[in-house]
Scaffold this active site. Structure first.
Site: not given
Length: 647
Positions: A516-518, A623
């Site tokens: 999810q972050e990168s 998120y």
């Protein structure tokens, strides 16, 4: 020795001929019965086909598959491909390319994308740019030549292109033609360079697609830029109300929040004011009834968003009957799988709150069939009181049996390249075929997403796969399992696995955060300065490491994974292992999360799903669901799909 009569001679000849034909037919039947060679074939199968097979095409396919294995040396690859460049198949062109036989490749396959590499290797740059303008070899040549115009038109995102576009854009007005300035501006908008794009544009009129892209960028800016973007969209819609671009302009205006955009909708031409996107926005604002909108446009994304926003408001206000009415206003089968799962889960939740336990369980069971992985699958399993058994290493698991599967692109050449392990060749052929243009529909996005992730471009590829999944019709449980598998690759297993073990954090949770972050892109940096695989802020990373860290250090996957896992462990300890609070804190900060623990909001231990929907930050709401859904998907992939989908 007696002489044979002519009739006997003919009989013996016919018998031999018939035996030969029968043997040939049997041999052909054996060839056809042999299973196709794929990257899932064992080394023993590939070696047997390459060196002892009777089918020359199969020998070549085995050679390509063996040569594509990462452990092969350059010498081994050449040995495996020796003598396999025969015939007219496009696979022969690939063999010639990988063997470095440039002249033969150009002579025999002048139109095949592989020939772009031959032109590059032979230094024939002008011919390369003209014949294969969007091919990666042409983009590399344009970069070396400092040709910013070519890169703007055919590959603005090519690594290293941005400085050349900026440089070309600063040329005096007289040296660039209007259409060249439009190419440069469009490329700079792709790169997020709004101000440079505006300097480069020149005077209007501009092409409609460029105007739309400029408006999108302006809508993401400050108040003045948003106002400018809104006016651009309104003028486009008013000037050509029947064009496709104007319909898209009206939809963008309808999606933009705030009173200003809402007021401008009244100035749209009648046909655009009556469109699905505009009517959905008006219904959301309470200006018109919502029921007719959902009934008239049940397959429109704007209707799906309207339904969810109205249902979410009702759920948070605990108006269960109204929430149920809203959630049933669109037939579940009209929705893509992730949205169908969301609808079914909350229908079940509302039913349970109304004392209808059996109905709730039936709906939660339906969630698992519509969307076997992801956040709502997890919550449905929890609500049903079911737990996953430990993975059985002796049974086939999703992670093992789905290492590779057919591309099914509808293009035989692409499918053959993919099947023979030539993912990069397949991607280059696809890019050349489309002229570098972005995919236009969900099916093309799905295909390009698979091709991109196949060559390691997860940043773009995973985004395309996710978007396609939010638009494509429901395919059934097994096929949806395959789609979700594509979206959850196990990247950086060594680095994340070691970090998880050292810090005592679930590996699947780390995978969920990194995805999810990168999207598993260690070099990416966020607009606010977060860096690397797990997107750590430099100050947070320095505190965790107890020293200052350079950007280069934070882009190191092993170090970033270790520090990210340490931060997650600290958050889990702070929140007594509550995953919802811990993951929300990773995104919004523990201080913000602490402010959301008050009697006016749902209790996260008792109603974690409802608490998540009450988070005031839309980004954090999404998120939390994405990360925890990712974790569940990675856990499920260790099991047989039959566990959820049935035999």
């Amino acid at each position: 020795m007696p002489q044979l009569r002519p009739a006997a001679t003919l009989l013996i000849g016919a018998t031999c001929l018939g035996s030969g034909i029968a043997l040939a037919a049997a041999r052909q039947a054996l060839v056809q019965l042999a299973p196709p060679l794929t990257p899932n074939s064992t080394n023993a199968q590939l070696e047997a086909a390459r060196f002892r097979g009777i089918n020359p095409q199969r020998r070549r396919e085995a050679a390509l598959l063996l040569s594509a294995q990462p452990q092969r040396s350059e010498q081994e690859r050449k040995r495996l491909l020796l003598g396999q460049g025969w015939g007219h198949s496009p696979l022969a062109a690939v063999v010639l390319k990988q063997s470095g036989r440039w002249q033969a490749l150009l002579r025999r396959f002048p139109q095949e994308p592989a020939s772009a590499d031959a032109l590059y290797a032979l230094g024939r740059r002008n011919e390369l740019l003209q014949r294969f303008p969007a091919h990666p070899a042409a983009l590399a040549a344009a970069l070396e030549a400092g040709d910013g115009l070519h890169l703007a038109r055919w590959g603005a995102r090519w690594p290293g292109a941005e400085p050349l576009l900026l440089q070309a854009c600063e040329a005096p007005q007289t040296t660039l033609k209007p259409h060249e300035r439009h190419w440069l501006a469009a490329g700079l908008l792709q790169l997020g360079q709004l101000e440079a794009a505006r300097r480069c544009l020149g005077e209007p009129p501009w092409p409609p697609e460029l105007t739309l892209n400029l408006s999108r960028s302006l809508l993401r800016g400050d108040a003045a830029e948003r106002a400018e973007g809104q006016l651009l969209l309104l003028r486009m819609a008013q000037r050509q109300p029947n064009s496709t671009f104007s319909q898209e302009a009206a939809a963008l205006l309808a999606e933009d929040p705030g009173e200003v955009a809402l007021t401008l909708l009244d100035q749209l031409p009648e046909n655009l004011n009556s469109s699905a996107a505009v009517q959905a926005r008006l219904a959301l604002e309470g200006r018109i009834p919502w029921q007719p909108v959902l009934q008239r446009w049940p397959k429109e994304p704007s209707s799906w968003e309207l339904q969810w926003e109205l249902a979410r408001q009702a759920l948070l206000q605990r108006r269960w009957v109204q929430a149920s009415a809203i959630l049933t206003a669109i037939n579940n089968q009209e929705l893509p799988a992730p949205l169908a799962a969301r609808q079914l889960f909350w229908q079940g939740y509302s039913a349970q709150q109304q004392g209808q336990r059996q109905q709730a369980e039936r709906l939660w069971q339906a969630v698992l069939q519509a969307q076997p992985m992801g956040y709502y699958s997890w919550r449905a399993m929890v609500r049903l009181g079911r737990v996953l058994p430990p993975p059985n290493a002796s049974q086939p698991t999703g992670g093992k049996e789905l290492l590779w599967r057919p591309l099914a692109s509808g293009n035989q050449h692409l499918d053959d390249l993919w099947r023979t392990g030539q993912a990069l060749e397949a991607w280059e052929s696809w890019r050349n075929l489309r002229g570098g243009a972005a995919p236009k529909d969900p099916q093309q996005r799905l295909l390009e997403g698979r091709l991109r992730t196949g060559i390691g471009d997860d940043w773009t590829g995973l985004g395309q796969l996710e978007f396609a999944n939010l638009r494509l019709p429901q395919p059934g449980c097994r096929q949806q399992w395959l789609r979700e598998t594509d979206q959850h690759p196990r990247r950086f297993q060594s680095e994340l696995g070691e970090a998880a073990q050292q810090e005592g954090v679930d590996l699947e949770l780390l995978w969920g955060v990194a995805r999810q972050e990168s999207r598993f892109s260690p070099g990416v940096a966020s607009p606010v300065g977060a860096i690397g695989l797990l997107q750590l802020m430099p100050d947070t990373a320095a505190e965790l490491a107890r020293r200052e860290l350079s950007t280069q250090e934070l882009q190191n996957p092993a170090l970033n994974a270790q520090l990210g896992a340490r931060y997650l462990r600290q958050l889990l300890e702070r929140w007594q292992s509550q995953p919802f609070l811990s993951v929300a804190s990773y995104n919004a900060g523990p201080g913000a999360v602490a402010s959301w623990l008050n009697p006016a909001l749902p209790e996260p231990k008792l109603e974690p799903e409802l608490w998540t929907e009450a988070i005031p930050y839309p980004e954090t709401r999404l998120y939390v669901k994405k990360v925890l859904g990712n974790r569940w998907s990675y856990q499920l992939l260790l099991h047989d799909p039959a566990l959820i989908c049935g035999r």
